[in-house]
Each structure stands twice: as C-alpha cells, then as structure tokens.
Design a protein around this motif. Sequence first.
Motif: not given
Length: 253
Positions: A24, A28, A225-226, A229-230, A232-233, A247
Amino acid sequence: MELNNSVIVITGAGRGLGLEMAEHMGREGARIALLDCDVAALDSAVAMLNEKGISAKNFAVDVSDELSVTQAFNAVETTMGPLDGLVNNAGIVRDGLLVKAKDGEVVDRMSLSSWQQVIDINLTGVFLCGREAATRMITAGRQGVIVNISSISRAGNQGQSNYSAAKAGVAALTVTWAGELARYGIRVGAVAPGFVETEMTASIREDMLNRITAGIPLRRLGQPSDIAQSVSYIFTNDYFTGRVVECDGGLRL
C-alpha cells in the motif's frame, strides 16, 4: 509526511498485514525495508513487490533480540539511507486459558513459555524497534513517524492473557512515546485491528469464525487493505499523534 521516496521499515512484513502495508505505501512511492525472521517469506515478498514496481529490500531480524534489531537497522541505513518511518507489526499468538479445569481438577494452564514468547515478540520487540528507530531519526535530524500495531484484544479477551497484555502495553507505549518524542518532530500512533482475514484467522474453526463474524456490526472480517489504509492515514496526517485508531468494523470486545 510525504510517503514518496521516504524510507519505511515494516516488521513482520513477510506476509499478511505487514506485506499489505508494504504494498500500500510502496504504491505511494515509499521505499520499503521489509523485516522478518522468515527469510524465505521475505525473499518471496520482495520479489512480488519489485515485480509491481515497488522499491523494497529484505532484512532478516529477530525483533526480540537487541543485537539482531541493531544490526538490521544498521543494514537498512547502510543500504537505503536514513529512516523516515517504522511500522511495528511483528506479532505471534499462543492462545490458551490462564487455568483450565474439569470437575474441580485443573487439567491445563497457560505455560510460562507461551506467556514469554508473546511478550518477547509482541511487546519487547515493539520497544526495541521503536527505540532503535527513534534514536536514528533523532541522530539524523529526521522528523519521522512510528506506527504500532495494537489490537482490539488490548481491552481483554478470554483465552489471550499474553496477547491482550502485550497489545495493551503497545497502546500505552504509543501514548508515552508520542509525548516524549514530539519535541523532536517524531509522531507516534497506533492501529488496533479487530478480526482481519489473515493466516492467523484462517486457523480458527469455521463455526467459531461464523459466530465472530455475526457479532461484527458490518458483518464481515476486516481485510488487510483496511488496516493498511489506517496505517497510511497516520503517516500522512501531520497532526496525528498519541492516539489509537480502532479499525474493527464496529466490534467491541
């Protein structure tokens, strides 16, 4: 933090959540240092990421061993340059009841080795890697980010005395480090996943897994992936520190 061209270390990155995080953030533009004790898994993971155009290198480590951690971080800096971020993801489970009895007779107890193995990897490993990352960020003058992976089980979960204690400790370290390291421009956050579809949950009996899923308001297990994403946030939100992101699909243990 801008992920593009940053150097991010991820422990327990040979498979599962760690590998998903690597992919992920690699998409980026982050350059990923994958750390794990499973060399074969690391080789496979790096090959897969490189095929997708992601810059990734592998480094063998035992996160519970101080010298191994120091050597791994030395290798990362020598090979990839100064460190910008760390994800403390490595973890194991050794589930069991504290004491199991039948007809008034104790038939089993959680062994000291089961307790110690989980504490060594899931808590001491976080301490050792977090300390090493912070030391190097400060020395290099880098305003970096440390993300610790806790768990919904930090609130307590039957059959997981060792795991729950370790993950509660991880959450406490997150708050403590955020306060201590803010003066150096280092942010620290944590993610507490619920039940996520990984190799770990694949070992749960189907009937038990169905009961677990039925108790989750969103009626499904989380996906790797959930969680990625957390994580990465937290990296990309420059005003986030000292907090734990849950999460878990709305589940509360």
